[in-house]
Design a protein around this motif. Structure first.
Motif, PDB file in Angstrom:
ATOM      1  N   ILE A 174      -3.293   1.179  16.051  1.00  0.00           N
ATOM      2  CA  ILE A 174      -3.544   2.305  15.261  1.00  0.00           C
ATOM      3  C   ILE A 174      -4.990   1.735  14.421  1.00  0.00           C
ATOM      4  CG2 ILE A 174      -2.279   3.261  13.391  1.00  0.00           C
ATOM      5  CD1 ILE A 174      -4.434   5.295  13.198  1.00  0.00           C
ATOM      6  N   GLU A 175      -5.700   1.233  14.389  1.00  0.00           N
ATOM      7  CA  GLU A 175      -6.917   1.263  13.740  1.00  0.00           C
ATOM      8  C   GLU A 175      -6.848   1.312  12.148  1.00  0.00           C
ATOM      9  OE1 GLU A 175     -11.337   1.028  14.510  1.00  0.00           O
ATOM     10  OE2 GLU A 175     -11.514   0.594  12.341  1.00  0.00           O
ATOM     11  N   PHE A 176      -7.112   0.858  11.373  1.00  0.00           N
ATOM     12  CA  PHE A 176      -6.831   1.138   9.766  1.00  0.00           C
ATOM     13  C   PHE A 176      -7.439  -0.066   8.964  1.00  0.00           C
ATOM     14  CE2 PHE A 176      -3.479   3.302   7.169  1.00  0.00           C
ATOM     15  CZ  PHE A 176      -3.059   2.893   6.123  1.00  0.00           C
ATOM     16  N   ASP A 177      -8.641   0.343   8.477  1.00  0.00           N
ATOM     17  CA  ASP A 177      -9.434  -0.784   7.842  1.00  0.00           C
ATOM     18  C   ASP A 177      -9.487  -0.701   6.627  1.00  0.00           C
ATOM     19  OD1 ASP A 177     -11.957   1.880   9.924  1.00  0.00           O
ATOM     20  OD2 ASP A 177     -10.507   2.045   8.035  1.00  0.00           O
ATOM     21  N   VAL A 178      -9.288   0.013   5.649  1.00  0.00           N
ATOM     22  CA  VAL A 178      -9.125  -0.350   4.465  1.00  0.00           C
ATOM     23  C   VAL A 178      -7.991   0.033   3.671  1.00  0.00           C
ATOM     24  CG1 VAL A 178      -9.779  -0.010   2.342  1.00  0.00           C
ATOM     25  CG2 VAL A 178     -11.419   0.409   4.250  1.00  0.00           C
ATOM     26  N   PHE A 179      -6.723  -1.256   3.223  1.00  0.00           N
ATOM     27  CA  PHE A 179      -5.457  -0.770   2.175  1.00  0.00           C
ATOM     28  C   PHE A 179      -5.560  -2.065   1.818  1.00  0.00           C
ATOM     29  CE2 PHE A 179      -2.176   1.280   1.745  1.00  0.00           C
ATOM     30  CZ  PHE A 179      -0.771   0.471   1.560  1.00  0.00           C
ATOM     31  N   ASP A 180      -5.121  -2.015   0.453  1.00  0.00           N
ATOM     32  CA  ASP A 180      -4.646  -2.970  -0.537  1.00  0.00           C
ATOM     33  C   ASP A 180      -2.946  -3.108  -0.721  1.00  0.00           C
ATOM     34  OD1 ASP A 180      -5.537  -4.378  -3.897  1.00  0.00           O
ATOM     35  OD2 ASP A 180      -4.076  -4.774  -2.253  1.00  0.00           O
ATOM     36  N   PRO A 181      -2.636  -4.134  -0.261  1.00  0.00           N
ATOM     37  CA  PRO A 181      -1.251  -3.623  -0.034  1.00  0.00           C
ATOM     38  C   PRO A 181      -0.364  -4.445  -1.334  1.00  0.00           C
ATOM     39  CG  PRO A 181      -2.042  -5.946   1.337  1.00  0.00           C
ATOM     40  CD  PRO A 181      -3.490  -5.052   0.689  1.00  0.00           C
ATOM     41  N   SER A 182      -1.743  -4.974  -2.621  1.00  0.00           N
ATOM     42  CA  SER A 182      -0.543  -4.915  -3.970  1.00  0.00           C
ATOM     43  C   SER A 182      -0.364  -3.969  -4.389  1.00  0.00           C
ATOM     44  CB  SER A 182      -2.076  -5.543  -4.904  1.00  0.00           C
ATOM     45  OG  SER A 182      -3.411  -5.189  -4.254  1.00  0.00           O
ATOM     46  N   CYS A 183      -0.282  -3.039  -3.833  1.00  0.00           N
ATOM     47  CA  CYS A 183      -0.067  -0.978  -4.641  1.00  0.00           C
ATOM     48  C   CYS A 183       0.999  -1.392  -3.645  1.00  0.00           C
ATOM     49  CB  CYS A 183      -1.042   0.073  -4.133  1.00  0.00           C
ATOM     50  SG  CYS A 183      -0.990   0.515  -2.113  1.00  0.00           S
ATOM     51  N   LEU A 184       2.406  -1.395  -3.239  1.00  0.00           N
ATOM     52  CA  LEU A 184       2.719  -1.580  -3.016  1.00  0.00           C
ATOM     53  C   LEU A 184       4.287  -2.922  -3.991  1.00  0.00           C
ATOM     54  CD1 LEU A 184       3.082  -1.486   0.817  1.00  0.00           C
ATOM     55  CD2 LEU A 184       3.036   0.224  -0.855  1.00  0.00           C
ATOM     56  N   ILE A 185       3.306  -3.403  -4.560  1.00  0.00           N
ATOM     57  CA  ILE A 185       3.634  -4.429  -4.766  1.00  0.00           C
ATOM     58  C   ILE A 185       4.502  -4.585  -6.669  1.00  0.00           C
ATOM     59  CG2 ILE A 185       3.878  -7.504  -5.838  1.00  0.00           C
ATOM     60  CD1 ILE A 185       2.887  -7.482  -3.449  1.00  0.00           C
ATOM     61  N   PRO A 186       5.727  -4.182  -7.187  1.00  0.00           N
ATOM     62  CA  PRO A 186       5.841  -4.238  -8.780  1.00  0.00           C
ATOM     63  C   PRO A 186       4.713  -4.883 -10.207  1.00  0.00           C
ATOM     64  CG  PRO A 186       7.708  -4.807  -7.443  1.00  0.00           C
ATOM     65  CD  PRO A 186       6.810  -4.747  -6.752  1.00  0.00           C
ATOM     66  N   SER A 187       4.495  -4.225 -10.189  1.00  0.00           N
ATOM     67  CA  SER A 187       3.830  -4.757 -11.828  1.00  0.00           C
ATOM     68  C   SER A 187       4.843  -6.074 -12.793  1.00  0.00           C
ATOM     69  CB  SER A 187       3.056  -3.883 -12.518  1.00  0.00           C
ATOM     70  OG  SER A 187       3.874  -2.980 -13.126  1.00  0.00           O
ATOM     71  N   CYS A 188       6.192  -5.817 -12.431  1.00  0.00           N
ATOM     72  CA  CYS A 188       6.859  -6.856 -12.922  1.00  0.00           C
ATOM     73  C   CYS A 188       6.577  -8.187 -12.615  1.00  0.00           C
ATOM     74  CB  CYS A 188       8.534  -6.138 -13.204  1.00  0.00           C
ATOM     75  SG  CYS A 188       9.499  -7.281 -13.365  1.00  0.00           S
ATOM     76  N   PRO A 189       6.384  -9.346 -13.106  1.00  0.00           N
ATOM     77  CA  PRO A 189       6.308 -10.383 -12.701  1.00  0.00           C
ATOM     78  C   PRO A 189       7.942 -10.973 -12.008  1.00  0.00           C
ATOM     79  CG  PRO A 189       6.026 -10.855 -15.293  1.00  0.00           C
ATOM     80  CD  PRO A 189       6.752  -9.156 -15.024  1.00  0.00           C
ATOM     81  N   ASP A 190       8.730 -10.686 -12.871  1.00  0.00           N
ATOM     82  CA  ASP A 190      10.328 -11.257 -11.664  1.00  0.00           C
ATOM     83  C   ASP A 190       9.983 -11.373 -10.625  1.00  0.00           C
ATOM     84  OD1 ASP A 190      10.061 -11.777 -14.918  1.00  0.00           O
ATOM     85  OD2 ASP A 190      11.552  -9.950 -14.396  1.00  0.00           O
ATOM     86  N   TYR A 191      10.621 -12.416 -10.614  1.00  0.00           N
ATOM     87  CA  TYR A 191      11.092 -13.060  -8.803  1.00  0.00           C
ATOM     88  C   TYR A 191      12.365 -14.099  -8.698  1.00  0.00           C
ATOM     89  CZ  TYR A 191       8.344 -17.483  -9.065  1.00  0.00           C
ATOM     90  OH  TYR A 191       7.355 -17.832  -9.813  1.00  0.00           O
ATOM     91  N   TRP A 192      12.902 -13.460  -8.024  1.00  0.00           N
ATOM     92  CA  TRP A 192      13.784 -14.933  -7.193  1.00  0.00           C
ATOM     93  C   TRP A 192      12.758 -16.187  -5.763  1.00  0.00           C
ATOM     94  CZ3 TRP A 192      16.373 -10.365  -7.354  1.00  0.00           C
ATOM     95  CH2 TRP A 192      17.212  -9.791  -8.487  1.00  0.00           C
ATOM     96  N   THR A 193      13.823 -16.966  -6.136  1.00  0.00           N
ATOM     97  CA  THR A 193      12.558 -17.851  -4.874  1.00  0.00           C
ATOM     98  C   THR A 193      14.070 -19.358  -4.209  1.00  0.00           C
ATOM     99  OG1 THR A 193      10.873 -19.060  -4.404  1.00  0.00           O
ATOM    100  CG2 THR A 193      12.065 -19.608  -6.540  1.00  0.00           C
ATOM    101  N   TYR A 194      13.208 -19.433  -2.905  1.00  0.00           N
ATOM    102  CA  TYR A 194      14.166 -19.714  -2.292  1.00  0.00           C
ATOM    103  C   TYR A 194      13.677 -20.070  -1.191  1.00  0.00           C
ATOM    104  CZ  TYR A 194      15.915 -16.945   1.649  1.00  0.00           C
ATOM    105  OH  TYR A 194      16.274 -15.706   2.433  1.00  0.00           O
ATOM    106  N   ALA A 195      14.436 -21.490  -0.628  1.00  0.00           N
ATOM    107  CA  ALA A 195      13.824 -22.293   1.332  1.00  0.00           C
ATOM    108  C   ALA A 195      14.270 -20.960   1.914  1.00  0.00           C
ATOM    109  CB  ALA A 195      13.662 -23.440   1.523  1.00  0.00           C
ATOM    110  N   GLY A 196      13.831 -20.406   3.205  1.00  0.00           N
ATOM    111  CA  GLY A 196      15.001 -19.903   3.990  1.00  0.00           C
ATOM    112  C   GLY A 196      13.954 -20.107   5.565  1.00  0.00           C
ATOM    113  N   SER A 197      14.357 -19.330   6.343  1.00  0.00           N
ATOM    114  CA  SER A 197      13.834 -19.356   7.969  1.00  0.00           C
ATOM    115  C   SER A 197      12.769 -17.752   7.747  1.00  0.00           C
ATOM    116  CB  SER A 197      14.732 -18.919   8.789  1.00  0.00           C
ATOM    117  OG  SER A 197      15.512 -17.918   8.514  1.00  0.00           O
ATOM    118  N   LEU A 198      12.356 -16.865   9.064  1.00  0.00           N
ATOM    119  CA  LEU A 198      11.992 -15.691   9.446  1.00  0.00           C
ATOM    120  C   LEU A 198      13.117 -15.193   9.693  1.00  0.00           C
ATOM    121  CD1 LEU A 198       9.497 -17.832  10.126  1.00  0.00           C
ATOM    122  CD2 LEU A 198       9.044 -16.334  12.279  1.00  0.00           C
ATOM    123  N   THR A 199      13.144 -13.652   9.397  1.00  0.00           N
ATOM    124  CA  THR A 199      14.628 -12.889   9.895  1.00  0.00           C
ATOM    125  C   THR A 199      14.468 -12.577  11.688  1.00  0.00           C
ATOM    126  OG1 THR A 199      14.085 -11.559   9.156  1.00  0.00           O
ATOM    127  CG2 THR A 199      15.007 -12.694   7.493  1.00  0.00           C
TER     128      THR A 199
END
Ligand SMILES: NS(=O)(=O)c1c(F)c(F)c(-n2cc(CC3CCCCC3)nn2)c(F)c1F
Ligand SMILES: [Zn+2]
Length: 261
Positions: A174-199
């Motif tokens: 279905i066409e979906f032509d305006v959406f800002d996915p940053s609304c789905l990302i918490p404003s808290c800046p904290d994250y973990w990071t590691y080297a991995g793969s596609l799941t």
């Protein structure tokens, strides 16, 4: 040992009859993030996210999940900073979820599952000419993972949920032509990071994972909306799209770094 039980578990997992993990894979995803074993790295930068909502193209049910795809022909929607050497272009985002709220996420934190997990998939267009090439290279992709937990209604997610009945069956779009996915990302800046793969296939070891520490809250109706999607095409015997997450993979010789103390 743990390793061979993983191989066995992968081999038996219904959703990934294809190569379990890459034979001899040393950086497979997802993994359990043991909070106390993660190492604070003071040199990790804040992640800078700048998305142009008009780069949104469509939602489609690919028979594994539902993907929201973006126009990645320019650098209009990018992330930079964090653990990344280059800027990466947004290609698509999708989710993984369970049949019930007790499980559904791909990564776990201290062995705890969340009911769902959002993945925003980006590729290194600075170094590679296409997404397909980047998928095959160690620094080709960067995926932001956001946990979903049961709680308050999520306004931003609702616009997506309202479109899901139109992509109930595999290979519908279905066409979906305006959406800002940053609304789905918490404003808290904290994250973990590691080297991995596609799941998901091709399971290539090309992903720098950036897993947000804080989950977003969604309500029961919104999780139920994910669960009424189907793995199957129109006309086939209906199979509800649930439990579309890969089993946990061995950490092997990897360290998970945190951006916070
Ligand atoms: N769970 S995940 O690890 O975040 C995740 C990803 F990172 C992905 F890149 C994909 N992905 C798969 C393809 C098909 C391409 C078809 C052409 C060859 C390359 C793959 N498009 N995007 C994906 F499906 C997914 F689930
Ligand atoms: Zn995913």
């Amino acid at each position: 040992g743990a390793c061979c039980s993983y191989r066995l578990r992968n081999a038996l997992h219904p959703l990934w009859q294809s190569p379990l993990s890459i034979p001899g894979g040393s950086r497979q995803s997802p993994i359990n993030i043991q909070w106390r074993d993660s190492v604070y790295d003071p040199f990790l930068k804040p992640l800078k996210i700048s998305y142009d909502p008009t780069t949104c193209l469509h939602i489609w049910n690919n028979g594994y999940s539902f993907l929201v795809e973006f126009d990645d022909s320019t650098d209009r929607s990018i992330i930079v900073g964090g653990p990344l050497e280059n800027q990466y272009r947004l290609k698509q985002f999708h989710f993984h979820w369970g049949a019930i709220n007790e499980w559904g996420s791909e990564h776990t934190v201290d062995s705890k599952f969340y009911p769902a997990e959002l993945h925003l998939v980006h590729w290194n267009a600075v170094v590679y000419p296409s997404f397909e090439e980047a998928v095959m290279e160690g620094n080709g992709l960067a995926v932001i993972g956001v946990f979903l937990k049961l709680g308050a209604h999520h306004e931003g997610l609702q616009t997506l949920v309202d479109a899901l009945p139109a992509v109930k069956h595999k290979d519908t779009v279905i066409e979906f032509d305006v959406f800002d996915p940053s609304c789905l990302i918490p404003s808290c800046p904290d994250y973990w990071t590691y080297a991995g793969s596609l799941t998901t296939p091709p399971l290539t070891e090309s992903v720098t994972w950036i897993i947000k520490k804080k989950p977003i809250e969604v309500d029961e109706n919104q999780l139920e909306a994910f669960r009424m999607l189907l793995f199957t095409s129109d006309g086939e015997e209906e199979k509800r799209m649930v439990d579309n997450f890969r089993p946990l993979q061995p950490l092997m010789n990897r360290t998970v770094r945190s951006s916070f103390q």
